[in-house]
Every structure is written in C-alpha cells, then in structure tokens.
Design a protein around this motif. Sequence first.
Motif, PDB file in Angstrom:
ATOM      1  N   SER A   7       0.855  -1.187   0.000  1.00  0.00           N
ATOM      2  CA  SER A   7       0.000   0.000   0.000  1.00  0.00           C
ATOM      3  C   SER A   7       0.888   1.233   0.000  1.00  0.00           C
ATOM      4  O   SER A   7       1.861   1.296   0.750  1.00  0.00           O
ATOM      5  CB  SER A   7      -0.882   0.044   1.253  1.00  0.00           C
ATOM      6  N   GLN A   9       0.472   5.490   0.233  1.00  0.00           N
ATOM      7  CA  GLN A   9      -0.472   6.582   0.469  1.00  0.00           C
ATOM      8  C   GLN A   9       0.279   7.861   0.783  1.00  0.00           C
ATOM      9  O   GLN A   9       1.352   7.830   1.383  1.00  0.00           O
ATOM     10  CB  GLN A   9      -1.379   6.262   1.653  1.00  0.00           C
ATOM     11  N   SER A  11      -0.212  11.160   3.058  1.00  0.00           N
ATOM     12  CA  SER A  11      -1.052  11.590   4.178  1.00  0.00           C
ATOM     13  C   SER A  11      -1.370  13.077   4.065  1.00  0.00           C
ATOM     14  O   SER A  11      -0.681  13.816   3.373  1.00  0.00           O
ATOM     15  CB  SER A  11      -0.351  11.308   5.506  1.00  0.00           C
ATOM     16  N   THR A  76       7.531   5.583   6.584  1.00  0.00           N
ATOM     17  CA  THR A  76       6.929   6.911   6.467  1.00  0.00           C
ATOM     18  C   THR A  76       8.047   7.923   6.262  1.00  0.00           C
ATOM     19  O   THR A  76       9.009   7.946   7.034  1.00  0.00           O
ATOM     20  CB  THR A  76       6.132   7.270   7.730  1.00  0.00           C
TER      21      THR A  76
END
Length: 85
Positions: A7, A9, A11, A76
Amino acid sequence: QRRVKLSIQASPVGDLAVSIEDSGAGIDEQFEFGKSSEADGHGVGLDLSRRIVSDLGGQIDLSNRSSGNGAVLRITVPLDRLVQA
C-alpha cells in the motif's frame, strides 16, 4: 500460500507512507535491527533501510499483524524530503 500486500499513500500532513504486509510466520520476539535470523544472512538489509529512511527524516516500523499470521513493515517519509533527495 504466502501473500504480500503493498500500500502506498500520501497523508494529509505531507508524508508518504508505504506499507508491506505479508502472511508469513511473523517477526520473532527476539528481532533486532542489524541481526539476521537467517543462517546465511548478515542483518544489514533492514538496518541499512532504517538508516536511509532516518536520514530522510522518516521512520520504519516493523510489527506482527494484529489478526492472523504475518508482519507489517511501514515506512513513512516526508514528501518534501523525497523531492529534495
């Protein structure tokens, strides 16, 4: 049969989050970055990845899945640091 889920993404606060989830045996309680559980391993893969991500202002989290077997690796990194790199 093992499964891997990837995944990616962005944020709302401007971070890029990449998650890799598998259905394998999970992470041993004795896990340490820089040490390998493999007989022919050197333990540098995740440790080197953690250092690179840290240099970019991000972090790596590694944990067992909360439901069933497997592990989750979450990376992240602030998007603005990736653009500058």
